[in-house]
Scaffold this motif. Structure first.
Motif, mmCIF file in Angstrom:
data_model
loop_
_atom_site.group_PDB
_atom_site.id
_atom_site.type_symbol
_atom_site.label_atom_id
_atom_site.label_comp_id
_atom_site.label_asym_id
_atom_site.label_seq_id
_atom_site.Cartn_x
_atom_site.Cartn_y
_atom_site.Cartn_z
ATOM 1 N N LEU A 19 0.830 -1.199 0.000
ATOM 2 C CA LEU A 19 0.000 0.000 0.000
ATOM 3 C C LEU A 19 0.869 1.255 0.000
ATOM 4 O O LEU A 19 0.561 2.233 -0.691
ATOM 5 C CB LEU A 19 -0.935 0.008 1.206
ATOM 6 N N CYS A 20 1.954 1.235 0.760
ATOM 7 C CA CYS A 20 2.875 2.380 0.763
ATOM 8 C C CYS A 20 3.371 2.674 -0.646
ATOM 9 O O CYS A 20 3.416 3.836 -1.078
ATOM 10 C CB CYS A 20 4.056 2.113 1.691
ATOM 11 N N LYS A 21 3.746 1.625 -1.378
ATOM 12 C CA LYS A 21 4.245 1.802 -2.741
ATOM 13 C C LYS A 21 3.154 2.325 -3.671
ATOM 14 O O LYS A 21 3.418 3.155 -4.554
ATOM 15 C CB LYS A 21 4.797 0.479 -3.269
ATOM 16 N N GLU A 22 1.935 1.843 -3.488
ATOM 17 C CA GLU A 22 0.845 2.309 -4.342
ATOM 18 C C GLU A 22 0.551 3.786 -4.100
ATOM 19 O O GLU A 22 0.362 4.561 -5.052
ATOM 20 C CB GLU A 22 -0.412 1.476 -4.104
ATOM 21 N N LEU A 23 0.513 4.193 -2.846
ATOM 22 C CA LEU A 23 0.264 5.601 -2.542
ATOM 23 C C LEU A 23 1.423 6.479 -3.010
ATOM 24 O O LEU A 23 1.219 7.610 -3.468
ATOM 25 C CB LEU A 23 0.029 5.773 -1.042
ATOM 26 N N GLU A 24 2.631 5.959 -2.917
ATOM 27 C CA GLU A 24 3.793 6.682 -3.438
ATOM 28 C C GLU A 24 3.657 6.886 -4.945
ATOM 29 O O GLU A 24 3.938 7.975 -5.468
ATOM 30 C CB GLU A 24 5.056 5.889 -3.113
ATOM 31 N N PHE A 25 3.219 5.850 -5.647
ATOM 32 C CA PHE A 25 2.970 5.962 -7.088
ATOM 33 C C PHE A 25 1.939 7.050 -7.379
ATOM 34 O O PHE A 25 2.132 7.889 -8.276
ATOM 35 C CB PHE A 25 2.489 4.620 -7.648
ATOM 36 N N ILE A 26 0.839 7.052 -6.640
ATOM 37 C CA ILE A 26 -0.216 8.039 -6.875
ATOM 38 C C ILE A 26 0.329 9.452 -6.702
ATOM 39 O O ILE A 26 0.061 10.344 -7.518
ATOM 40 C CB ILE A 26 -1.407 7.784 -5.935
#
Length: 397
Positions: A19-26
């Motif tokens: 989830l951290c990586k996904e939010l970082e992507f966003i």
């Protein structure tokens, strides 16, 4: 846990690294210039305004989980509303001195704060340590997945050290007991209007639409750059015109940054990727998606080749001339970690990332169309059981 004089709690491993990586992507694919020097932000309303309302979905579960934990720790179950949700990154030179989070008349509604750390001190950035003026823990070094919650008043005066390099990224939430400041009501209305408008005006409703150019323009001492351009340029990408073979001269448009809102192609070195992107925000999202998914792309490509070859076309292209300060871009974004995958860049992998991004985005968009009627009827952005979703089959007019 801290004493009653300075109520706060540090939760380790509260968020998954995925989830951290996904939010970082966003954030890296959608963010705009922030509220402080060398700070960039991605609010939920900004996502809705740029036709990226579907990217709100990854926030939903974490907002609920954090709110429940805040209510449990501070003994105010079912009393709180989310006042603000945003991804915030601090780059080189960003800092803030001692303050409380309700220290302005227009912030008095804030009762509690939660800072969710999405990347790591000492690896992804240096500096940026969080300090409390009184009480324990007195200092917090950000670790991806950890969440810090505390009261927003003078019992928890705090500061953040200057970021020395890299990009310190957090998901920050504030909570209030005052329903008049509930973020959900305004956001649901905004999402409904945005989706209804785009269904009429946009042929591909899942494609991002950039905000005004000034929201992406970062300046410092008469130097400046466009955030979208800079994030791609510092990763080695060229932005190429999709219609002209000759270089676009700086004086050919009143504002060269207008080019970033038009169709374009991406290149590296002397090669240009065959696909046309609708605008720079579309291209940036695909680029950042590639870096998010890079660790798995080689294996996916290997499996695909066992069934069918991946054909990649390359051709020469004309680079857009966008007047940006190379020095400033390198200072702000030049030392951001992407796990060194840029050293093994592959157009074949990038082509796979394009397809994966389209499926990821379309899937979120379809889900948003199902969820929005439920949110409208319940006046709240919440997780929805699959049985409830079956009754939500259209977006309200």
């Amino acid at each position: 846990m801290a004493s009653g004089d300075h109520p706060r709690l540090l939760l380790h491993d509260f968020l998954s690294l995925d989830l951290c990586k996904e939010l970082e992507f966003i954030h890296r694919s959608s963010g705009a210039v922030g509220y402080r020097p060398n700070v960039f932000s991605t609010t939920l309303s900004h996502l809705a305004a740029t036709n990226c309302g579907h990217l709100v979905l990854p926030f939903v579960s974490v907002r609920e989980r954090v709110r429940e934990k805040v209510e449990e720790f501070f003994g105010c179950e079912f009393e709180l509303f989310v006042e603000f949700t945003g991804l915030i990154s601090w780059c080189k030179g960003a800092y803030i001195g001692w303050h409380s989070d309700d220290n302005r008349p227009y912030l008095q509604q804030r009762d509690f704060a939660a800072v969710c750390y999405l990347n790591n001190h000492g690896k992804d950035f240096n500096g940026g340590v969080f300090h409390f003026k009184h009480g324990e823990p007195s200092s917090v070094k950000p670790v991806a997945g950890d969440v810090l919650i505390y009261t927003a008043d003078s019992r928890n005066i705090h500061s953040v050290d200057e970021v020395l390099d890299g990009e310190r990224i957090t998901l920050t939430l504030w909570f209030t007991r005052d329903s008049a400041h509930d973020e959900d009501a305004k956001l649901i209305s905004f999402l409904s209007q945005s989706i209804s408008r785009c269904e009429v005006e946009v042929p591909d409703p899942y494609l991002p639409l950039p905000a005004s150019e000034n929201m992406y323009w970062f300046s410092d001492n008469h130097l400046g750059f466009d955030v979208r351009y800079a994030r791609m340029h510092t990763l080695g990408f060229r932005i190429c015109s999709s219609t002209n073979e000759q270089k676009v001269q700086p004086n050919s448009l009143h504002d060269p940054c207008e080019l970033l809102g038009k169709p374009l192609q991406l290149g590296r070195d002397d090669e240009t990727f065959y696909k046309e992107f609708a605008n720079s925000l579309h291209a940036l999202q695909v680029v950042q998606f590639y870096y998010w998914k890079a660790p798995s792309l080689a294996a996916i490509r290997s499996n695909m080749r066992s069934g069918r070859p991946t054909a990649i076309k390359k051709m020469s292209g004309s680079e857009m001339v966008v007047r940006c300060s190379q020095q400033l871009m390198e200072r702000i974004f030049g030392h951001i970690s992407h796990d060194d995958v840029e050293h093994s860049f592959s157009w074949d992998d990038f082509a796979i990332a394009v397809e994966m991004w389209e499926e990821y985005t379309r899937s979120l968009h379809r889900c948003m169309l199902l969820l929005l009627p439920y949110w409208v009827s319940h006046h709240s952005i919440v997780l929805v059981d699959s049985s409830e979703l079956q009754r939500c089959d259209r977006v309200p007019n």
